[in-house]
Design an enzyme around this catalytic site. Structure first.
Site, PDB file in Angstrom:
ATOM      1  N   LYS A 118       0.832  -1.216   0.000  1.00 56.33           N
ATOM      2  CA  LYS A 118       0.000   0.000   0.000  1.00 56.33           C
ATOM      3  C   LYS A 118       0.862   1.259   0.000  1.00 56.33           C
ATOM      4  O   LYS A 118       0.491   2.260  -0.604  1.00 56.33           O
ATOM      5  CB  LYS A 118      -0.946   0.022   1.205  1.00 56.33           C
ATOM      6  CG  LYS A 118      -2.011  -1.052   1.147  1.00 56.33           C
ATOM      7  CD  LYS A 118      -3.369  -0.501   0.774  1.00 56.33           C
ATOM      8  CE  LYS A 118      -4.283  -1.642   0.378  1.00 56.33           C
ATOM      9  NZ  LYS A 118      -5.652  -1.477   0.332  1.00 56.33           N
ATOM     10  N   LYS A 200      -2.992  -9.848  -7.046  1.00 59.84           N
ATOM     11  CA  LYS A 200      -4.330 -10.316  -6.676  1.00 59.84           C
ATOM     12  C   LYS A 200      -5.377  -9.324  -7.178  1.00 59.84           C
ATOM     13  O   LYS A 200      -5.101  -8.117  -7.285  1.00 59.84           O
ATOM     14  CB  LYS A 200      -4.444 -10.530  -5.165  1.00 59.84           C
ATOM     15  CG  LYS A 200      -4.511  -9.254  -4.360  1.00 59.84           C
ATOM     16  CD  LYS A 200      -5.143  -9.473  -2.979  1.00 59.84           C
ATOM     17  CE  LYS A 200      -5.522  -8.116  -2.395  1.00 59.84           C
ATOM     18  NZ  LYS A 200      -6.686  -8.040  -1.599  1.00 59.84           N
ATOM     19  N   LYS A 203      -9.706  -3.956  -5.522  1.00 63.04           N
ATOM     20  CA  LYS A 203     -10.355  -2.678  -5.825  1.00 63.04           C
ATOM     21  C   LYS A 203      -9.311  -1.619  -6.118  1.00 63.04           C
ATOM     22  O   LYS A 203      -9.478  -0.787  -6.986  1.00 63.04           O
ATOM     23  CB  LYS A 203     -11.168  -2.212  -4.608  1.00 63.04           C
ATOM     24  CG  LYS A 203     -12.486  -2.880  -4.460  1.00 63.04           C
ATOM     25  CD  LYS A 203     -13.076  -2.634  -3.079  1.00 63.04           C
ATOM     26  CE  LYS A 203     -12.705  -3.715  -2.105  1.00 63.04           C
ATOM     27  NZ  LYS A 203     -13.278  -3.672  -0.791  1.00 63.04           N
TER      28      LYS A 203
HETATM   29  P1  ADP Z   1      -9.505  -5.308  -1.753  1.00 58.32           P
HETATM   30  O1  ADP Z   1      -8.121  -5.869  -1.734  1.00 58.32           O
HETATM   31  O2  ADP Z   1     -10.156  -5.442  -3.078  1.00 58.32           O
HETATM   32  O3  ADP Z   1      -9.554  -3.898  -1.213  1.00 58.32           O
HETATM   33  P2  ADP Z   1     -10.478  -6.121   0.833  1.00 58.32           P
HETATM   34  O4  ADP Z   1      -9.154  -5.753   1.382  1.00 58.32           O
HETATM   35  O5  ADP Z   1     -11.646  -5.289   1.267  1.00 58.32           O
HETATM   36  O6  ADP Z   1     -10.378  -6.183  -0.761  1.00 58.32           O
HETATM   37  O7  ADP Z   1     -10.763  -7.639   1.188  1.00 58.32           O
HETATM   38  C1  ADP Z   1     -11.912  -8.183   1.801  1.00 58.32           C
HETATM   39  C2  ADP Z   1     -11.725  -9.685   1.945  1.00 58.32           C
HETATM   40  O8  ADP Z   1     -11.595 -10.285   0.647  1.00 58.32           O
HETATM   41  C3  ADP Z   1     -10.442 -10.079   2.692  1.00 58.32           C
HETATM   42  O9  ADP Z   1     -10.693 -11.229   3.485  1.00 58.32           O
HETATM   43  C4  ADP Z   1      -9.468 -10.395   1.604  1.00 58.32           C
HETATM   44  O10 ADP Z   1      -8.479 -11.322   2.005  1.00 58.32           O
HETATM   45  C5  ADP Z   1     -10.370 -11.009   0.546  1.00 58.32           C
HETATM   46  N1  ADP Z   1      -9.832 -10.778  -0.797  1.00 58.32           N
HETATM   47  C6  ADP Z   1      -9.589  -9.571  -1.392  1.00 58.32           C
HETATM   48  N2  ADP Z   1      -9.110  -9.727  -2.641  1.00 58.32           N
HETATM   49  C7  ADP Z   1      -9.032 -11.068  -2.843  1.00 58.32           C
HETATM   50  C8  ADP Z   1      -8.615 -11.870  -3.954  1.00 58.32           C
HETATM   51  N3  ADP Z   1      -8.191 -11.313  -5.086  1.00 58.32           N
HETATM   52  N4  ADP Z   1      -8.663 -13.208  -3.840  1.00 58.32           N
HETATM   53  C9  ADP Z   1      -9.110 -13.776  -2.677  1.00 58.32           C
HETATM   54  N5  ADP Z   1      -9.524 -13.085  -1.605  1.00 58.32           N
HETATM   55  C10 ADP Z   1      -9.499 -11.741  -1.671  1.00 58.32           C
END
Ligand code: ADP
Ligand code: TRP
Length: 355
Positions: A118, A200, A203
């Site tokens: 980040k 991965k 968002k």
């Molecule tokens: P982002 O990375 O899109 O901001 P969040 O941090 O809000 O998503 O993640 C919410 C949940 O979804 C967490 O438990 C995170 O580990 C899971 N998660 C986020 N992106 C992925 C992904 N690409 N594959 C699997 N799990 C994910």
């Protein structure tokens, strides 16, 4: 409300944009599944304090918080079966975070890969909150003495730190107060980004990286058509080989090849998850893959899978009062639990005045 025989299961999601299929695959599908498992008492929350550590617009944040609760309800999370609440409604999370700050070595936080990632993504806003993020996460989990934490693979390191913090607390004060939390992963704990499959799906990588659960079929098709895959349609590597290769230095050409392989496997994973295992096996057996047919098929499977979600979401968006009630009753129930924990914590750490 908490039944002693049940294990406490807790997880949160940030209101920082629309939820996507990576969130669903890695975490949210487990939330929905586990809320009816009698072994667990489930608590799920909107991590709005956490989301303040990235750039945002206040008016938009308000919408995102509301919409995230709608999304959780539309997915089938049921306030009768689990406790749904918003983090900032429970001020004690910030209090416990502060107490944990005094127990957490800086060096432990410097190792966190999410902080490093980040910091790279938001170079102009490397704030203390971003650094302290995992300590607040530990407070979220331990406030309710959470033992199981359903999250995606990227969050495992934070749950491990939560265990360290629980241990530091218990050792320092000579108590057995906080349990050791364990992550609960799904079969596919990481979905790859559509346009940058070595990362991965997230968002923060922008619209083209992910498919939101609320994306309409035409948008899903467009995104899948422009997914990065390899050109010859042949699978030459396994997921494990890709992960291993990424730990070693690679050339530009090697990286391109890896990217193509990661993309093609990601496409097959989508078919396996949102279509069926048989369908995916059939495609693998008929290489080279014909993207012209395969991509529209995968897009259809994904949009059909979330058709009911989209309908429920539209219905709920039109009933803001019902959603508001979920926030209110969730806050009330969570507050009572947090107050109990903090009363004991304040006594243990020696800041309660004598009677
Ligand atoms: P982002 O990375 O899109 O901001 P969040 O941090 O809000 O998503 O993640 C919410 C949940 O979804 C967490 O438990 C995170 O580990 C899971 N998660 C986020 N992106 C992925 C992904 N690409 N594959 C699997 N799990 C994910
Ligand atoms: N850090 C998590 C994420 O980005 C969200 C989160 C905050 C969380 N507090 C938590 C997850 C406590 C599990 C438990 O997805």
């Amino acid at each position: 409300m908490i039944n002693n025989k049940q294990k406490i299961l807790i997880s949160g999601v940030q209101p920082s944009g629309r939820i996507h299929i990576g969130n669903w695959v890695g975490a949210l599908q487990n939330w929905v599944r586990l809320q009816t498992n009698p072994d667990y008492q489930c608590l799920f929350f909107i991590a709005d304090y956490h989301s303040l550590s990235s750039d945002y617009d206040p008016a938009e944040k308000r919408e995102q918080i509301f919409e995230l609760m709608v999304d959780l309800l539309a997915l089938g999370l049921d306030p009768e079966k689990c406790l749904l609440f918003r983090q900032s409604d429970i001020l004690e999370h910030a209090e416990l975070c502060w107490i944990f700050n005094t127990l957490t070595p800086m060096a432990f936080l410097e190792r966190m890969t999410q902080f490093k990632d980040k910091s790279g993504e938001q170079e102009k806003n490397i704030n203390v909150g971003l650094f302290d993020y995992p300590v607040l996460q530990a407070a979220d989990i331990l406030m309710y003495r959470g033992e199981f934490v359903p999250v995606g693979r990227d969050q495992v390191q934070h749950v491990e730190l939560t265990r360290d913090i629980a241990r530091f607390f218990n050792n320092k004060y000579g108590v057995q107060f906080f349990p050791e939390a364990k992550p609960l992963l799904t079969n596919v704990s990481k979905l790859r980004s559509l346009n940058d499959p070595l990362k991965k799906m997230s968002k923060s990588l922008g619209e083209k990286s992910y498919i939101a659960l609320s994306d309409e079929p035409d948008v899903v098709l467009k995104k899948i058509k422009s997914m990065v895959t390899n050109t010859d349609g042949l699978i030459t590597m396994t997921e494990k080989e890709i992960e291993d290769a990424l730990t070693r230095p690679i050339t530009k050409k090697g990286e391109e090849e890896l990217c193509g392989q990661a993309g093609i496997l990601n496409l097959i994973t989508l078919l396996r998850l949102f279509g069926s295992a048989e369908e995916a096996e059939q495609v693998i057996a008929n290489q080279p893959l014909k993207y012209g047919e395969l991509k529209p098929l995968v897009a259809k499977r994904v949009s059909d899978y979330f058709a009911e979600f989209r309908e429920r979401k539209t219905e709920l968006m039109a009933k803001p009062h019902e959603v508001k009630e979920v926030f209110e009753s969730g806050a009330e129930r969570a507050r009572a639990l947090a107050a109990e924990t903090m009363k004991e914590v304040r006594e243990i750490i020696g800041i309660t005045l004598k009677d």
